[in-house]
Design a protein around this motif. Structure first.
Motif, PDB file in Angstrom:
ATOM      1  N   ILE A 136       0.562  -0.111  -8.734  1.00 38.50           N
ATOM      2  CA  ILE A 136      -0.761   0.488  -8.544  1.00 38.50           C
ATOM      3  C   ILE A 136      -1.853  -0.513  -8.916  1.00 38.50           C
ATOM      4  O   ILE A 136      -2.856  -0.654  -8.204  1.00 38.50           O
ATOM      5  CB  ILE A 136      -0.875   1.774  -9.396  1.00 38.50           C
ATOM      6  CG1 ILE A 136       0.140   2.812  -8.913  1.00 38.50           C
ATOM      7  CG2 ILE A 136      -2.286   2.337  -9.345  1.00 38.50           C
ATOM      8  CD1 ILE A 136       0.303   3.998  -9.840  1.00 38.50           C
ATOM      9  N   GLU A 137      -1.662  -1.230 -10.021  1.00 44.38           N
ATOM     10  CA  GLU A 137      -2.659  -2.206 -10.446  1.00 44.38           C
ATOM     11  C   GLU A 137      -2.783  -3.343  -9.435  1.00 44.38           C
ATOM     12  O   GLU A 137      -3.902  -3.801  -9.141  1.00 44.38           O
ATOM     13  CB  GLU A 137      -2.290  -2.765 -11.820  1.00 44.38           C
ATOM     14  CG  GLU A 137      -2.467  -1.757 -12.957  1.00 44.38           C
ATOM     15  CD  GLU A 137      -2.029  -2.314 -14.290  1.00 44.38           C
ATOM     16  OE1 GLU A 137      -1.379  -3.387 -14.309  1.00 44.38           O
ATOM     17  OE2 GLU A 137      -2.326  -1.687 -15.330  1.00 44.38           O
ATOM     18  N   GLU A 155       3.943   5.765  -5.593  1.00 44.67           N
ATOM     19  CA  GLU A 155       4.141   5.748  -7.047  1.00 44.67           C
ATOM     20  C   GLU A 155       2.939   6.312  -7.808  1.00 44.67           C
ATOM     21  O   GLU A 155       2.949   6.366  -9.035  1.00 44.67           O
ATOM     22  CB  GLU A 155       4.383   4.304  -7.524  1.00 44.67           C
ATOM     23  CG  GLU A 155       5.672   3.669  -7.013  1.00 44.67           C
ATOM     24  CD  GLU A 155       6.892   4.109  -7.802  1.00 44.67           C
ATOM     25  OE1 GLU A 155       6.756   4.981  -8.690  1.00 44.67           O
ATOM     26  OE2 GLU A 155       7.986   3.580  -7.538  1.00 44.67           O
ATOM     27  N   ALA A 156       1.902   6.751  -7.089  1.00 45.59           N
ATOM     28  CA  ALA A 156       0.650   7.147  -7.743  1.00 45.59           C
ATOM     29  C   ALA A 156       0.830   8.281  -8.741  1.00 45.59           C
ATOM     30  O   ALA A 156       0.111   8.354  -9.742  1.00 45.59           O
ATOM     31  CB  ALA A 156      -0.389   7.530  -6.698  1.00 45.59           C
ATOM     32  N   THR A 169      -5.719   3.347  -3.071  1.00 45.87           N
ATOM     33  CA  THR A 169      -4.720   3.973  -3.945  1.00 45.87           C
ATOM     34  C   THR A 169      -5.194   5.337  -4.430  1.00 45.87           C
ATOM     35  O   THR A 169      -4.538   5.963  -5.256  1.00 45.87           O
ATOM     36  CB  THR A 169      -4.433   3.080  -5.174  1.00 45.87           C
ATOM     37  OG1 THR A 169      -5.671   2.829  -5.861  1.00 45.87           O
ATOM     38  CG2 THR A 169      -3.807   1.763  -4.772  1.00 45.87           C
ATOM     39  N   ASP A 170      -6.347   5.777  -3.921  1.00 39.79           N
ATOM     40  CA  ASP A 170      -6.883   7.066  -4.350  1.00 39.79           C
ATOM     41  C   ASP A 170      -6.070   8.209  -3.753  1.00 39.79           C
ATOM     42  O   ASP A 170      -5.471   8.087  -2.684  1.00 39.79           O
ATOM     43  CB  ASP A 170      -8.347   7.213  -3.918  1.00 39.79           C
ATOM     44  CG  ASP A 170      -9.228   6.172  -4.592  1.00 39.79           C
ATOM     45  OD1 ASP A 170      -8.824   5.689  -5.663  1.00 39.79           O
ATOM     46  OD2 ASP A 170     -10.292   5.844  -4.033  1.00 39.79           O
ATOM     47  N   GLY A 201       0.809  -1.216   0.000  1.00 41.51           N
ATOM     48  CA  GLY A 201       0.000   0.000   0.000  1.00 41.51           C
ATOM     49  C   GLY A 201       0.842   1.266   0.000  1.00 41.51           C
ATOM     50  O   GLY A 201       0.592   2.201  -0.773  1.00 41.51           O
ATOM     51  N   TRP A 202       1.868   1.335   0.898  1.00 38.36           N
ATOM     52  CA  TRP A 202       2.742   2.511   0.922  1.00 38.36           C
ATOM     53  C   TRP A 202       3.472   2.685  -0.410  1.00 38.36           C
ATOM     54  O   TRP A 202       3.598   3.796  -0.933  1.00 38.36           O
ATOM     55  CB  TRP A 202       3.760   2.405   2.061  1.00 38.36           C
ATOM     56  CG  TRP A 202       3.195   2.667   3.431  1.00 38.36           C
ATOM     57  CD1 TRP A 202       3.077   1.788   4.459  1.00 38.36           C
ATOM     58  CD2 TRP A 202       2.703   3.922   3.916  1.00 38.36           C
ATOM     59  NE1 TRP A 202       2.516   2.387   5.555  1.00 38.36           N
ATOM     60  CE2 TRP A 202       2.278   3.706   5.260  1.00 38.36           C
ATOM     61  CE3 TRP A 202       2.549   5.193   3.360  1.00 38.36           C
ATOM     62  CZ2 TRP A 202       1.735   4.716   6.047  1.00 38.36           C
ATOM     63  CZ3 TRP A 202       2.002   6.201   4.138  1.00 38.36           C
ATOM     64  CH2 TRP A 202       1.604   5.962   5.454  1.00 38.36           C
ATOM     65  N   ALA A 217      -2.118  -3.235  -6.190  1.00 38.25           N
ATOM     66  CA  ALA A 217      -2.775  -2.725  -4.987  1.00 38.25           C
ATOM     67  C   ALA A 217      -4.276  -2.603  -5.199  1.00 38.25           C
ATOM     68  O   ALA A 217      -5.082  -2.958  -4.318  1.00 38.25           O
ATOM     69  CB  ALA A 217      -2.180  -1.373  -4.605  1.00 38.25           C
ATOM     70  N   ALA A 218      -4.676  -2.127  -6.376  1.00 38.06           N
ATOM     71  CA  ALA A 218      -6.103  -2.003  -6.669  1.00 38.06           C
ATOM     72  C   ALA A 218      -6.768  -3.372  -6.722  1.00 38.06           C
ATOM     73  O   ALA A 218      -7.901  -3.547  -6.247  1.00 38.06           O
ATOM     74  CB  ALA A 218      -6.293  -1.263  -7.991  1.00 38.06           C
ATOM     75  N   ALA A 261       2.586   1.577  -3.459  1.00 41.32           N
ATOM     76  CA  ALA A 261       1.677   1.959  -4.538  1.00 41.32           C
ATOM     77  C   ALA A 261       1.254   3.417  -4.415  1.00 41.32           C
ATOM     78  O   ALA A 261       1.190   4.148  -5.415  1.00 41.32           O
ATOM     79  CB  ALA A 261       0.451   1.045  -4.530  1.00 41.32           C
ATOM     80  N   ARG A 262       0.959   3.889  -3.209  1.00 38.52           N
ATOM     81  CA  ARG A 262       0.542   5.287  -3.032  1.00 38.52           C
ATOM     82  C   ARG A 262       1.683   6.247  -3.359  1.00 38.52           C
ATOM     83  O   ARG A 262       1.466   7.319  -3.927  1.00 38.52           O
ATOM     84  CB  ARG A 262       0.059   5.496  -1.597  1.00 38.52           C
ATOM     85  CG  ARG A 262      -1.273   4.809  -1.284  1.00 38.52           C
ATOM     86  CD  ARG A 262      -1.710   5.116   0.131  1.00 38.52           C
ATOM     87  NE  ARG A 262      -1.974   6.553   0.287  1.00 38.52           N
ATOM     88  CZ  ARG A 262      -2.089   7.167   1.468  1.00 38.52           C
ATOM     89  NH1 ARG A 262      -1.934   6.471   2.594  1.00 38.52           N
ATOM     90  NH2 ARG A 262      -2.330   8.464   1.522  1.00 38.52           N
TER      91      ARG A 262
END
Length: 663
Positions: A379-380, A367-368, A389-390, A361-362, A382-383, A364-365
């Motif tokens: 990101i994909e 790299e958002a 990831t919003d 989670g950390w 994590a989703a 992916a967020r």
């Protein structure tokens, strides 16, 4: 429709008419008790009072048959002479005219009739072997249904405007190249890619003119119309390729140009020395290298036609011959051996107070807001695991060559390599270095995740290998390719891991485009005929230098279809060994045909001098060899199984590939 009447109006009209006249002549002679196939003196089987009159009428019909079959041959010979070419037709013309002058009417009729049949067979066979092109033209749609002012309007396909919405209903042909903007359905794309199974289409997917809807309803935004469609480019390429001459064909045409005058001189000398005009004329007929001349073009047209049906476009006869000699294949890794799209493979937790979800989670967020290609798989993933990831980080600081640092909810997150940790003054790496080495050794790209100055884990991504990559390389070896080389700009450890999994022979890693060029040229200096498979962008220099440049997944890519020596329309690795197998098979048929033609001519010439081979018998055997050559070439048109045909022969390659650094 191919009706009997239509066939008679075509190449078969002349031999049919001549044959009918010869049969009438034979019936009249036999009714009068005369041998219709006797020599000029007409030693009969017995004479009736009607014999002499019947003989004259029979001779008239026989001469008429010779004229009907022979006049087109004489016209061809005269046209060739006007172009300063001494063609095979000249040999037959002189022999037939000479036979008529000395009263050998049956011989003249038989020679011209058989030669006319040979011409008809050649024309029919070339039409048959060009069937792939005819089928492609047949699938080109004539009409399109478009939306104009909210109304469905049926118009000629060529009148569709770029950007218009075209409606494709169940069972209809797609009239344009375009992008699906609404609906879904399945399309039969066999005419473009050779794929036998329908392909599902939805929003954003590309469609091609000439494909057929097998169900559903599609709204397509037109991007290519008429001559700008993939189908039109394929038709043009196949037509040009079938007309392009191979080096062997060019050589045989030069050989025939010198051979024909040589036969004329031999026949003249023989006639002068022996005083036997019939023998000299027989030599002219026997010496015709008709099977030799037809042996190459009919094989090339059949081979290229078979490839077109299977979604393999070969630029021409010369490239077909070169492809049969391929001994080394150079493959780009990304997008060729792999899918070209990284995905998450590992999440290693190094902080015992956290779990997998927190580490991913950390990362992916953080790299958002990154545009780096490796951000997307995080990101994909994590989703897909329903992790939040919003929202974007409060701040993002990309560090070139090292990674990214972001501020999230007031906390500092770093995602990158060991150099990034050093820049962030992180000293307690919690065994991250060992994990990085382990994951890199398995062909993955590791990224360390640090939170507020302490390492919490390692995430890794990798480009997924194509499922048929190993089978493709096994088939290449089974087809006689000695060396399969992987060229990549990736890290050497990643490259070696991929190479070991798929079974390539040699790895060149950490390459720049000019380095790939150097590898290809070195393979050529080592005596290899090299095929290069790449995406045509950073591989362009190597593709240009290779003996054969191969574009894979070229459907819809006009540049690839125009520039590649071989364009594989479907993004299917197994099409590559199939293309090489087709080339080898075609060249093998060429060689067989050349052998058949030469052996026939040599045997007949020997038979003439030894006695026993007459003009008519020689021509019959000669046309038999033409028919044999044609039938042999048409074997190439048979569809061979694309998958599973070589699995039993694919070797297991246990040894590690040879690894080479940057060139």
């Amino acid at each position: 429709m191919d009706t009997p009447t239509r066939r008679l109006r075509g190449p078969w009209g002349t031999p049919f008419a001549a044959g009918l006249l010869i049969v009438v002549a034979a019936i009249i002679s036999l009714a009068a008790g005369v041998n219709p196939f006797g020599a000029g003196s007409h030693h009969g089987l017995g004479f009736s009072p009607e014999g002499p009159t019947a003989l004259i009428v029979s001779d008239l019909f026989m001469v008429a048959g010779a004229l009907v079959a022979g006049l087109p041959i004489v016209r061809q010979a005269v046209r060739a002479l006007a172009a300063r070419v001494i063609a095979i037709d000249l040999l037959v013309s002189i022999a037939a005219i000479g036979a008529l002058i000395i009263g050998e009417y049956w011989e003249a009729a038989a020679v011209t009739f058989l030669f006319a049949i040979g011409h008809a067979l050649e024309a029919r066979t070339l039409d048959r072997t060009r069937s792939a092109l005819a089928e492609l033209v047949a699938v080109a749609p004539d009409v399109a249904v478009v939306l104009r002012d909210g109304q469905q309007v049926e118009i000629p396909a060529a009148e569709v405007q770029p950007g218009e919405t075209v409606l494709v209903k169940n069972g209809a042909k797609v009239p344009v190249d375009g992008i699906v903007v609404g609906g879904n359905g399945a399309l039969d794309e066999a005419s473009i890619t050779g794929e036998s199974l329908p392909v599902e289409k939805a929003d954003g997917d590309q469609v091609f003119a000439g494909t057929v809807s097998g169900g559903g309803f599609l709204q397509v935004r037109a991007t290519g119309i008429g001559a700008d469609t993939t189908l039109a480019r394929i038709i043009q390429r196949v037509e040009e390729a079938q007309d392009a001459k191979a080096r062997t064909q060019s050589f045989l045409e030069r050989f025939s140009t010198g051979y024909t005058p040589a036969v004329l001189v031999l026949a003249l000398i023989t006639g002068l020395v022996t005083g036997d005009v019939v023998l000299a004329l027989t030599l002219l007929v026997i010496g015709c290298p008709g099977a030799l001349v037809i042996s190459i073009p009919v094989s090339i047209v059949a081979g290229i036609g078979r490839g077109a049906k299977d979604g393999i476009l070969i630029k021409g006869g010369e490239h077909l011959e070169t492809s049969a000699r391929i001994t080394a294949v150079a493959l780009d890794k990304t997008g060729t051996l792999t899918e070209g799209r990284p995905h998450l493979t590992d999440v290693i937790v190094l902080d015992p107070t956290l779990g997998r979800a927190e580490v991913l989670g950390w990362a992916a967020r953080a790299e958002a807001s990154s545009e780096h290609p490796l951000a997307r798989p995080l990101i994909e993933a994590a989703a897909a695991e329903h992790l939040p990831t919003d929202g974007l980080p409060e701040s993002t600081d990309p560090v070139p060559g090292k990674g990214i640092v972001a501020t999230l909810d007031g906390r500092r997150v770093a995602v990158g390599n060991l150099a990034l940790l050093a820049a962030e003054s992180v000293t307690d790496v919690r065994g991250a270095g060992a994990e990085v080495d382990r994951l890199a050794g398995r062909g993955r790209t590791p990224m360390i995740v640090a939170l507020d100055g302490r390492v919490i884990g390692v995430v890794a991504v990798a480009d997924r290998l194509r499922t048929d990559a190993r089978e493709m390389i096994g088939r290449l070896h089974a087809r006689g390719v000695q060396k399969v080389v992987m060229l990549t700009g990736d890290d050497r450890r990643v490259a070696v891991a991929v190479a070991e999994e798929v079974g390539v022979d040699e790895v060149h890693a950490e390459l720049l485009p000019e380095d790939k060029l150097a590898v290809v040229t070195q393979l050529q200096r080592d005596g290899h005929t090299v095929a290069m498979v790449g995406d045509g962008v950073n591989d362009a220099p190597a593709l240009a230098a290779a003996d054969i440049g191969v574009a894979m997944g070229a459907a819809g890519t006009g540049v690839a279809i125009e520039t590649a020596d071989i364009a594989l329309m479907k993004d299917d690795l197994l099409k590559l060994p199939q293309a090489i197998g087709l080339a080898r098979g075609t060249v093998a048929v060429m060689r067989q045909n050349i052998a058949i033609a030469l052996i026939t001519v040599i045997a007949l010439l020997a038979g003439v001098f030894a006695g026993g081979v007459t003009m008519a018998v020689g021509m019959l055997v000669h046309e038999g060899s033409v028919l044999l050559v044609i039938v042999n070439a048409m074997r190439l048109l048979r569809r061979r199984p694309a998958r599973g045909d070589l699995r039993a022969r694919v070797p297991s390659r246990a040894r590690a590939p040879q690894t080479v650094g940057a060139a």
